[in-house]
Design a protein around this motif. Structure first.
Motif, PDB file in Angstrom:
ATOM      1  N   LYS A   1     -52.957 -69.226  11.118  1.00  0.00           N
ATOM      2  CA  LYS A   1     -52.996 -70.143   9.981  1.00  0.00           C
ATOM      3  C   LYS A   1     -53.654 -69.446   8.813  1.00  0.00           C
ATOM      4  O   LYS A   1     -54.611 -68.682   9.012  1.00  0.00           O
ATOM      5  N   LYS A   2     -53.187 -69.735   7.616  1.00  0.00           N
ATOM      6  CA  LYS A   2     -53.730 -69.116   6.416  1.00  0.00           C
ATOM      7  C   LYS A   2     -53.798 -70.195   5.350  1.00  0.00           C
ATOM      8  O   LYS A   2     -52.783 -70.859   5.091  1.00  0.00           O
ATOM      9  N   TYR A   3     -54.950 -70.422   4.757  1.00  0.00           N
ATOM     10  CA  TYR A   3     -55.076 -71.505   3.764  1.00  0.00           C
ATOM     11  C   TYR A   3     -56.322 -71.311   2.916  1.00  0.00           C
ATOM     12  O   TYR A   3     -57.203 -70.501   3.237  1.00  0.00           O
TER      13      TYR A   3
ATOM     14  N   GLU B   1     -62.546 -71.036  -0.612  1.00  0.00           N
ATOM     15  CA  GLU B   1     -62.556 -69.893   0.316  1.00  0.00           C
ATOM     16  C   GLU B   1     -61.142 -69.618   0.807  1.00  0.00           C
ATOM     17  O   GLU B   1     -60.334 -70.524   0.977  1.00  0.00           O
ATOM     18  N   LYS B   2     -60.871 -68.345   1.046  1.00  0.00           N
ATOM     19  CA  LYS B   2     -59.551 -67.924   1.552  1.00  0.00           C
ATOM     20  C   LYS B   2     -59.703 -67.681   3.043  1.00  0.00           C
ATOM     21  O   LYS B   2     -60.359 -66.710   3.456  1.00  0.00           O
ATOM     22  N   ILE B   3     -59.105 -68.594   3.801  1.00  0.00           N
ATOM     23  CA  ILE B   3     -59.388 -68.640   5.241  1.00  0.00           C
ATOM     24  C   ILE B   3     -58.179 -68.206   6.066  1.00  0.00           C
ATOM     25  O   ILE B   3     -57.046 -68.578   5.753  1.00  0.00           O
ATOM     26  N   VAL B   4     -58.431 -67.460   7.134  1.00  0.00           N
ATOM     27  CA  VAL B   4     -57.402 -67.278   8.159  1.00  0.00           C
ATOM     28  C   VAL B   4     -57.986 -67.683   9.512  1.00  0.00           C
ATOM     29  O   VAL B   4     -59.151 -67.437   9.797  1.00  0.00           O
ATOM     30  N   GLU B   5     -57.131 -68.361  10.281  1.00  0.00           N
ATOM     31  CA  GLU B   5     -57.494 -68.698  11.657  1.00  0.00           C
ATOM     32  C   GLU B   5     -56.674 -67.809  12.579  1.00  0.00           C
ATOM     33  O   GLU B   5     -55.505 -67.538  12.305  1.00  0.00           O
ATOM     34  N   CYS B   6     -57.287 -67.388  13.657  1.00  0.00           N
ATOM     35  CA  CYS B   6     -56.628 -66.427  14.542  1.00  0.00           C
ATOM     36  C   CYS B   6     -56.794 -66.835  15.997  1.00  0.00           C
ATOM     37  O   CYS B   6     -57.843 -67.361  16.379  1.00  0.00           O
TER      38      CYS B   6
END
Lengths: 154, 143
Positions: free
Chosen positions: B106-108, B113-118
């Motif tokens: 996920k990228k949002y 803040e510029k977040i990525v979930e992995c």
């Protein structure tokens, strides 16, 4: 009264939500480096002050799993000495949230509590899942991290 | 170290470079000393076998540390790790490869803040995910 056949004892239920006595850890740069070396993780952020200074952190910080060594032994002992019908212990998982880095020279106060208990059927039979929550505060009173740990007794 | 990764350069589904570890029994002892976890199943074969294990096993926290290293190696020194967690589903043993992998799910943007979930995990040599988990990273931006 505990439910018949339940792994949850009254003694255990009483511990839920009870905050432990704080334990205080002084963070030494050498301990951070030794920790990183034991993982064989050569990231300059946790190995090299000069290189770490050039990053957004402005100096060395502790690696993510460093909180594993900032234990609260009193809570640990309370739990391991509990006389429960389920004797065997397994670490089922860890989660850490970060708000501020931990830096050399910080004085970190660790408090913990048994946050939740659940009873489940698993591959090892009937088991208890104990969720512990730890709060790490630095010398300014700021919460730097929150850790959660699921321990299984079966 | 890899070059700094920026939010604009990553996409959902993208994989992180894998990290392969092969801890020796010496490394388990080093970890025990550095972390303060002296449970004997990690360095005393007789003790480990007395508990029903085939031999010594790798500390869950050490495998977690390997997976965390894979994430911090990938994200670079100007990113911020917000959250990381794993479950211990299977055992890892010393002197065997522990393969750490990850993938952006996920990228949002949230609160500036510029977040990525992995999804992140460690596999054993049979391809079994012994240590699956998740990480949330705030990445720097070109903008």
């Amino acid at each position: 009264m505990a439910q018949a056949g339940s792994l949850v004892t009254d003694e255990l239920r009483k511990l839920v939500g009870v905050e432990s006595e704080p334990e205080v850890w002084e963070i030494e740069k050498g301990a951070i480096i030794k920790f990183a070396q034991s993982v064989e993780d050569r990231n300059p952020l946790w190995n090299d002050e000069g290189e770490a200074r050039k990053t957004r952190y402005g100096g060395m910080i502790a690696p993510p799993t460093f909180t594993s060594m900032l234990r609260n032994e009193k809570l640990y002992d309370t739990i391991f000495e509990l006389d429960l019908p389920a004797k065997r212990v397994l670490n089922a998982g860890n989660e850490i949230e970060f708000f501020e880095p931990i830096r050399p020279g910080d004085v970190i106060t660790v408090t913990g509590k048994l946050a939740d208990i659940a009873e489940r059927e698993g591959s090892v039979g009937r088991m208890l899942v104990l969720t512990f929550e730890y709060t790490y505060k630095n010398q300014t009173g700021k919460v730097v991290s929150i850790g959660r740990n699921n321990i299984i007794r079966y | 170290m890899a070059q700094q990764v920026f939010f604009e350069d990553v996409a959902e589904g993208q994989e992180m470079p894998q990290l392969v570890k092969n801890p020796s029994t010496r490394q388990l002892v080093k970890w025990a000393g550095a972390s303060g976890d002296y449970y004997e199943i990690h360095y005393d074969k007789d003790f480990a076998q007395s508990t029903g294990l085939d031999g010594c096993i790798v500390h869950g926290w050490l495998t977690f540390s390997f997976v965390a290293q894979m994430v911090t190696d990938w994200m670079g020194q100007d990113a911020f790790l917000k959250k990381i967690g794993v479950s211990y589903r299977g055992m890892n043993v010393p002197k065997q490869d522990i393969i750490c992998k990850g993938k952006i799910t996920k990228k949002y943007e949230s609160d500036g803040e510029k977040i990525v979930e992995c999804d992140i995990w460690a596999e054993n040599t049979e391809g079994k995910k012994t240590t699956p988990g998740k990480a949330v990273v705030a990445l720097p931006s070109h903008k």
